[in-house]
Design a protein around this motif. Sequence first.
Motif, PDB file in Angstrom:
ATOM      1  N   ALA A 173      -3.158  -9.502  -2.497  1.00 25.58           N
ATOM      2  CA  ALA A 173      -2.524  -9.634  -1.086  1.00 25.58           C
ATOM      3  C   ALA A 173      -2.288  -7.799  -1.453  1.00 25.58           C
ATOM      4  O   ALA A 173      -1.774  -6.864  -0.367  1.00 25.58           O
ATOM      5  CB  ALA A 173      -0.764  -9.858  -0.857  1.00 25.58           C
ATOM      6  N   ARG A 174      -2.220  -7.288  -2.446  1.00 26.85           N
ATOM      7  CA  ARG A 174      -0.872  -5.360  -2.859  1.00 26.85           C
ATOM      8  C   ARG A 174      -2.543  -4.463  -3.306  1.00 26.85           C
ATOM      9  O   ARG A 174      -2.582  -3.546  -3.699  1.00 26.85           O
ATOM     10  CB  ARG A 174      -0.637  -5.459  -3.855  1.00 26.85           C
ATOM     11  CG  ARG A 174       0.980  -6.504  -4.383  1.00 26.85           C
ATOM     12  CD  ARG A 174       1.641  -6.657  -2.879  1.00 26.85           C
ATOM     13  NE  ARG A 174       2.093  -4.366  -2.882  1.00 26.85           N
ATOM     14  CZ  ARG A 174       2.437  -3.688  -1.806  1.00 26.85           C
ATOM     15  NH1 ARG A 174       3.403  -4.089  -1.044  1.00 26.85           N
ATOM     16  NH2 ARG A 174       2.616  -2.635  -2.338  1.00 26.85           N
ATOM     17  N   LYS A 176      -2.227  -0.483  -1.619  1.00 30.89           N
ATOM     18  CA  LYS A 176      -0.887  -0.443  -1.222  1.00 30.89           C
ATOM     19  C   LYS A 176      -0.271   0.130  -1.999  1.00 30.89           C
ATOM     20  O   LYS A 176      -0.676  -0.014  -3.286  1.00 30.89           O
ATOM     21  CB  LYS A 176      -0.448  -1.867  -0.613  1.00 30.89           C
ATOM     22  CG  LYS A 176      -0.586  -2.507   0.386  1.00 30.89           C
ATOM     23  CD  LYS A 176      -0.140  -3.447   0.900  1.00 30.89           C
ATOM     24  CE  LYS A 176      -0.300  -4.460   1.528  1.00 30.89           C
ATOM     25  NZ  LYS A 176       0.081  -5.478   2.347  1.00 30.89           N
ATOM     26  N   LYS A 177       0.424   0.814  -1.866  1.00 29.89           N
ATOM     27  CA  LYS A 177       1.319   2.118  -3.290  1.00 29.89           C
ATOM     28  C   LYS A 177       1.496   1.382  -4.137  1.00 29.89           C
ATOM     29  O   LYS A 177       2.421   0.195  -3.767  1.00 29.89           O
ATOM     30  CB  LYS A 177       3.156   2.704  -2.027  1.00 29.89           C
ATOM     31  CG  LYS A 177       3.088   3.796  -2.935  1.00 29.89           C
ATOM     32  CD  LYS A 177       4.866   4.251  -2.302  1.00 29.89           C
ATOM     33  CE  LYS A 177       4.822   5.441  -3.315  1.00 29.89           C
ATOM     34  NZ  LYS A 177       5.982   5.006  -3.984  1.00 29.89           N
ATOM     35  N   LYS A 178       2.089   1.669  -5.043  1.00 27.17           N
ATOM     36  CA  LYS A 178       2.233   0.698  -6.244  1.00 27.17           C
ATOM     37  C   LYS A 178       3.822   1.649  -6.524  1.00 27.17           C
ATOM     38  O   LYS A 178       4.098   2.259  -6.876  1.00 27.17           O
ATOM     39  CB  LYS A 178       1.598   0.842  -7.437  1.00 27.17           C
ATOM     40  CG  LYS A 178       0.398   0.436  -7.289  1.00 27.17           C
ATOM     41  CD  LYS A 178      -0.069   0.519  -8.739  1.00 27.17           C
ATOM     42  CE  LYS A 178      -1.757  -0.625  -8.717  1.00 27.17           C
ATOM     43  NZ  LYS A 178      -2.270  -0.361 -10.454  1.00 27.17           N
ATOM     44  N   TYR A 183       8.739  -6.698  -2.819  1.00 27.62           N
ATOM     45  CA  TYR A 183       7.325  -7.303  -1.763  1.00 27.62           C
ATOM     46  C   TYR A 183       8.086  -8.355  -0.881  1.00 27.62           C
ATOM     47  O   TYR A 183       7.164  -8.997  -0.273  1.00 27.62           O
ATOM     48  CB  TYR A 183       5.715  -7.229  -1.925  1.00 27.62           C
ATOM     49  CG  TYR A 183       5.813  -6.626  -3.164  1.00 27.62           C
ATOM     50  CD1 TYR A 183       5.376  -5.347  -2.941  1.00 27.62           C
ATOM     51  CD2 TYR A 183       5.287  -7.821  -4.041  1.00 27.62           C
ATOM     52  CE1 TYR A 183       5.079  -4.845  -4.213  1.00 27.62           C
ATOM     53  CE2 TYR A 183       4.456  -6.630  -5.639  1.00 27.62           C
ATOM     54  CZ  TYR A 183       4.190  -5.904  -5.471  1.00 27.62           C
ATOM     55  OH  TYR A 183       4.297  -5.061  -6.422  1.00 27.62           O
ATOM     56  N   ILE A 185      -0.978 -12.783  -5.728  1.00 30.78           N
ATOM     57  CA  ILE A 185      -0.006 -11.633  -5.287  1.00 30.78           C
ATOM     58  C   ILE A 185      -1.060 -10.317  -5.419  1.00 30.78           C
ATOM     59  O   ILE A 185      -0.841  -8.929  -4.332  1.00 30.78           O
ATOM     60  CB  ILE A 185       1.132 -11.528  -6.549  1.00 30.78           C
ATOM     61  CG1 ILE A 185       1.722 -12.583  -6.325  1.00 30.78           C
ATOM     62  CG2 ILE A 185       1.932 -10.864  -5.857  1.00 30.78           C
ATOM     63  CD1 ILE A 185       2.644 -12.535  -6.977  1.00 30.78           C
ATOM     64  N   ALA A 186      -1.618  -9.982  -7.305  1.00 26.75           N
ATOM     65  CA  ALA A 186      -2.605  -8.929  -6.865  1.00 26.75           C
ATOM     66  C   ALA A 186      -2.919  -8.249  -5.672  1.00 26.75           C
ATOM     67  O   ALA A 186      -3.369  -7.310  -5.134  1.00 26.75           O
ATOM     68  CB  ALA A 186      -3.333  -8.460  -8.441  1.00 26.75           C
ATOM     69  N   ALA A 196       8.378 -11.033  -7.543  1.00 27.34           N
ATOM     70  CA  ALA A 196       7.556 -10.343  -6.280  1.00 27.34           C
ATOM     71  C   ALA A 196       8.433 -10.832  -5.175  1.00 27.34           C
ATOM     72  O   ALA A 196       7.845 -10.137  -4.122  1.00 27.34           O
ATOM     73  CB  ALA A 196       5.490 -11.917  -6.225  1.00 27.34           C
ATOM     74  N   GLU A 228       6.641  -9.330   2.221  1.00 26.91           N
ATOM     75  CA  GLU A 228       5.455 -10.604   1.898  1.00 26.91           C
ATOM     76  C   GLU A 228       5.264 -11.460   1.208  1.00 26.91           C
ATOM     77  O   GLU A 228       4.220 -12.457   1.070  1.00 26.91           O
ATOM     78  CB  GLU A 228       4.615  -9.108   1.023  1.00 26.91           C
ATOM     79  CG  GLU A 228       4.639  -7.655   1.672  1.00 26.91           C
ATOM     80  CD  GLU A 228       3.192  -7.279   0.883  1.00 26.91           C
ATOM     81  OE1 GLU A 228       2.348  -7.268   0.641  1.00 26.91           O
ATOM     82  OE2 GLU A 228       3.970  -6.057   0.413  1.00 26.91           O
ATOM     83  N   GLY A 267       0.517  -5.939  -9.083  1.00 29.41           N
ATOM     84  CA  GLY A 267       1.062  -4.790  -8.003  1.00 29.41           C
ATOM     85  C   GLY A 267       1.770  -3.573  -8.082  1.00 29.41           C
ATOM     86  O   GLY A 267       1.966  -2.960  -7.493  1.00 29.41           O
TER      87      GLY A 267
END
Length: 355
Positions: free
Chosen positions: A224-225, A228-230, A341, A221-222, A337, A344, A259
């Motif tokens: 993939a992020r 990107k905006k947190k 997200y 997951i981390a 997640a 995603e 993330g």
Amino acid sequence: MMKKVYIFLLLGALAVFSGCTNESSPISRDYFKEAPISQLATNRETLDPPITISNIAVENYFRIGTNEQTFINVPNRIFVIGASQIDTVLDLNMGQAIIGAVKYEDSKEYPIKASNQNVYKNLSFVSRSQINIESLLTLQPDLIIGEESWYSKNKLGSTAYWNEKGIHTMVTPGTTHPMKVAEDETVEDQMEYILNLGRVFNQEQQAKYIVDATEGRIKEIAYARVGKKKPKVLILDLLSATVSYGSNKVAGDLVNRIGGEVPYTTAPISDELLMRENPDIVFVVTYDSDTELLDSLLKKPQFQVLNFVKYNRVYAIPLKYVYGPLSRTIDAAGYMANYMYPDEFNFEKEYDFHK
């Protein structure tokens, strides 16, 4: 006089076991050895060399330091308190050693995992109201696995009491009221606890499998992020006061690792603090009144200008995902997640460690 003492002890034992179900049923599944509990009590597997574990010392709700214990034998009379604790012992293939457990769940929608149900339904259960020092002594456990919050004056007292009687304790970190622990509580604590159980149970390979799979999902997951905006996230429990699981608690640490951005907060928070933080997403610990709890936040007039209300991003989360999740940490990461997200990820509800 001896006859009176014998009768008193016999009545005490009957009182305790009258609250149990399935107390003579053998626990079986294809990956467990088939043997009744009474037979297992005589099968003592020696740990060579003995294993020394550093755990938590607790007295009357409060953590009072570390607790080092040496295990000479693999425990085979385990008493378990806590939903995540039960799942974890079963995920470690040790269901046959559970002589009793407290049957309670914090979420009807997220009960004990389906992959553990065949074993779970045949455990011997004791009601919450029956758990105290006297009743637990009657069961003669060699290990108590449970939450910090149960070590109170009217329940289990202190870990020292049990250890002095030759009964080991493995207290799960992150399992008491957030206001009662000043130390940081992390995902790493949960993983270390699982590894320690693996060592004590002589199930190190299975414990490593659980930890590796959990850390693998978090990293997936981390990764993939990255870049990107947190989203800013708050994790709340709406008790008599609003309680926050901030960045120094397991749930907050987990969100930060996948993330998100959970701020450091005190345990109790005010509406004013929540408004200053203006979170994008809010997870609310829910029990049996999900809609009511979520609506209580969404309908507050002062919150209408906040991001999580404007974009309707408030979600229920079961207590087991924020409160000592242990082997359910992988499910907690997937659950969070999926909501944080949604375009995603679409992780399965439960991870089966018996595959």
